[in-house]
Design a protein around this motif. Sequence first.
Motif, PDB file in Angstrom:
ATOM      1  N   ASP A  59      45.001  -0.782  48.270  1.00 32.70           N
ATOM      2  CA  ASP A  59      45.449  -1.006  46.899  1.00 32.70           C
ATOM      3  C   ASP A  59      44.275  -1.523  46.074  1.00 32.70           C
ATOM      4  O   ASP A  59      43.333  -2.119  46.627  1.00 32.70           O
ATOM      5  CB  ASP A  59      46.556  -2.071  46.865  1.00 32.70           C
ATOM      6  N   PRO A  60      44.290  -1.323  44.754  1.00 36.88           N
ATOM      7  CA  PRO A  60      43.205  -1.846  43.915  1.00 36.88           C
ATOM      8  C   PRO A  60      43.012  -3.347  44.115  1.00 36.88           C
ATOM      9  O   PRO A  60      43.974  -4.075  44.379  1.00 36.88           O
ATOM     10  CB  PRO A  60      43.671  -1.528  42.496  1.00 36.88           C
ATOM     11  N   GLU A  61      41.769  -3.789  43.967  1.00 38.53           N
ATOM     12  CA  GLU A  61      41.506  -5.221  44.099  1.00 38.53           C
ATOM     13  C   GLU A  61      42.262  -6.021  43.052  1.00 38.53           C
ATOM     14  O   GLU A  61      42.759  -7.107  43.309  1.00 38.53           O
ATOM     15  CB  GLU A  61      40.004  -5.489  43.975  1.00 38.53           C
ATOM     16  N   SER A  62      42.302  -5.487  41.846  1.00 35.72           N
ATOM     17  CA  SER A  62      43.053  -6.128  40.770  1.00 35.72           C
ATOM     18  C   SER A  62      44.081  -5.130  40.262  1.00 35.72           C
ATOM     19  O   SER A  62      43.743  -3.998  39.930  1.00 35.72           O
ATOM     20  CB  SER A  62      42.117  -6.559  39.635  1.00 35.72           C
ATOM     21  N   LEU A  63      45.338  -5.543  40.212  1.00 32.34           N
ATOM     22  CA  LEU A  63      46.415  -4.655  39.798  1.00 32.34           C
ATOM     23  C   LEU A  63      46.814  -4.900  38.346  1.00 32.34           C
ATOM     24  O   LEU A  63      46.958  -6.040  37.909  1.00 32.34           O
ATOM     25  CB  LEU A  63      47.656  -4.872  40.679  1.00 32.34           C
ATOM     26  N   ILE A  64      46.987  -3.806  37.612  1.00 31.73           N
ATOM     27  CA  ILE A  64      47.585  -3.845  36.281  1.00 31.73           C
ATOM     28  C   ILE A  64      48.720  -2.828  36.308  1.00 31.73           C
ATOM     29  O   ILE A  64      48.494  -1.639  36.560  1.00 31.73           O
ATOM     30  CB  ILE A  64      46.578  -3.493  35.185  1.00 31.73           C
ATOM     31  N   ILE A  65      49.928  -3.293  36.086  1.00 31.09           N
ATOM     32  CA  ILE A  65      51.127  -2.475  36.267  1.00 31.09           C
ATOM     33  C   ILE A  65      51.897  -2.394  34.958  1.00 31.09           C
ATOM     34  O   ILE A  65      52.090  -3.407  34.281  1.00 31.09           O
ATOM     35  CB  ILE A  65      52.031  -3.101  37.347  1.00 31.09           C
ATOM     36  N   ASP A 118      45.241 -10.390  37.348  1.00 32.21           N
ATOM     37  CA  ASP A 118      43.990 -10.711  36.654  1.00 32.21           C
ATOM     38  C   ASP A 118      44.275 -11.786  35.612  1.00 32.21           C
ATOM     39  O   ASP A 118      44.791 -11.502  34.523  1.00 32.21           O
ATOM     40  CB  ASP A 118      43.433  -9.448  35.996  1.00 32.21           C
ATOM     41  N   GLY A 119      43.957 -13.026  35.935  1.00 33.16           N
ATOM     42  CA  GLY A 119      44.261 -14.141  35.047  1.00 33.16           C
ATOM     43  C   GLY A 119      43.535 -14.071  33.722  1.00 33.16           C
ATOM     44  O   GLY A 119      44.079 -14.467  32.680  1.00 33.16           O
ATOM     45  N   VAL A 120      42.306 -13.581  33.733  1.00 36.24           N
ATOM     46  CA  VAL A 120      41.533 -13.472  32.492  1.00 36.24           C
ATOM     47  C   VAL A 120      42.184 -12.471  31.548  1.00 36.24           C
ATOM     48  O   VAL A 120      42.331 -12.720  30.343  1.00 36.24           O
ATOM     49  CB  VAL A 120      40.072 -13.064  32.793  1.00 36.24           C
ATOM     50  N   LEU A 121      42.590 -11.320  32.098  1.00 36.93           N
ATOM     51  CA  LEU A 121      43.260 -10.307  31.283  1.00 36.93           C
ATOM     52  C   LEU A 121      44.585 -10.845  30.742  1.00 36.93           C
ATOM     53  O   LEU A 121      44.919 -10.633  29.568  1.00 36.93           O
ATOM     54  CB  LEU A 121      43.509  -9.050  32.110  1.00 36.93           C
ATOM     55  N   ASN A 122      45.340 -11.527  31.586  1.00 39.13           N
ATOM     56  CA  ASN A 122      46.625 -12.070  31.171  1.00 39.13           C
ATOM     57  C   ASN A 122      46.446 -13.026  30.000  1.00 39.13           C
ATOM     58  O   ASN A 122      47.158 -12.946  28.993  1.00 39.13           O
ATOM     59  CB  ASN A 122      47.293 -12.798  32.352  1.00 39.13           C
ATOM     60  N   HIS A 123      45.478 -13.909  30.115  1.00 40.21           N
ATOM     61  CA  HIS A 123      45.219 -14.867  29.033  1.00 40.21           C
ATOM     62  C   HIS A 123      44.797 -14.158  27.754  1.00 40.21           C
ATOM     63  O   HIS A 123      45.244 -14.504  26.655  1.00 40.21           O
ATOM     64  CB  HIS A 123      44.130 -15.853  29.463  1.00 40.21           C
ATOM     65  N   ARG A 124      43.945 -13.142  27.913  1.00 39.15           N
ATOM     66  CA  ARG A 124      43.449 -12.430  26.725  1.00 39.15           C
ATOM     67  C   ARG A 124      44.575 -11.728  25.977  1.00 39.15           C
ATOM     68  O   ARG A 124      44.629 -11.750  24.745  1.00 39.15           O
ATOM     69  CB  ARG A 124      42.382 -11.412  27.151  1.00 39.15           C
TER      70      ARG A 124
END
Length: 229
Positions: A59-65, A118-124
């Motif tokens: 699976d991808p290292e970082s998931l965006i669903i 991805d915490g950085v993406l979530n915050h952004r």
Amino acid sequence: MQNSYKRVDAHLSSLGYCSRSEAKKFLKIFRVCVNGVRVFDTNKKVYHNDVTINEKVLDPESLIILMNKPSGAICSHDDKGSLIYSILPDRWQRRNPKISTIGRLDGDTTGAILLTDDGVLNHRLTSPKSDVSKLYKVTLFNPIRGDEEEIFASGTLLLSGEKKPLLPAKMKIISETVVHLEISEGRYHQVKRMFGAVGNKVVALHRVGFGKYNVEGIELGEYKILDSQ
């Protein structure tokens, strides 16, 4: 694109395939290969992109669903009831860091929601400065009265209990009781409160799109993995 270099037991654990204590047994049961060569040593350091399990890539290292959230699914890790994460594969629920929703939808609201570890993406994307548009299909109890579009677009609507007016929102009439509403904020129960402020009541709410993503072609309760941002 991420391609971590770490111990195989730590990496499989972070992706939710097994715990570190279970890794030795996991390597015996499943064909874990690095560049096509099977490995049994849990201490071996590997690159993510070099590893396969039973000939399948990880699976991808970082998931965006992107999920089309069904009614009744709760956007929380802690609440009781039917949690949105239960829709995902078990191993994704064991990932570290955890997968979390980007923002929330009420339990009775359906439609587009993003989830990521991805915490950085979530915050952004949840920051008040993000200016991400959200498009909703709104079904109303009463027929529209005719001035809602102008009021919502004015940028002067003040919700009860708040001191700052809402940013301008775009409304498109579909029928006398169905509209599309595009907003760029995410205040508490915002859409429901907006229509409450003009004397109406929302009876069904479906988020059609979040930013550049929409749930067209994704059935309720289904999801797809998105490319990294």
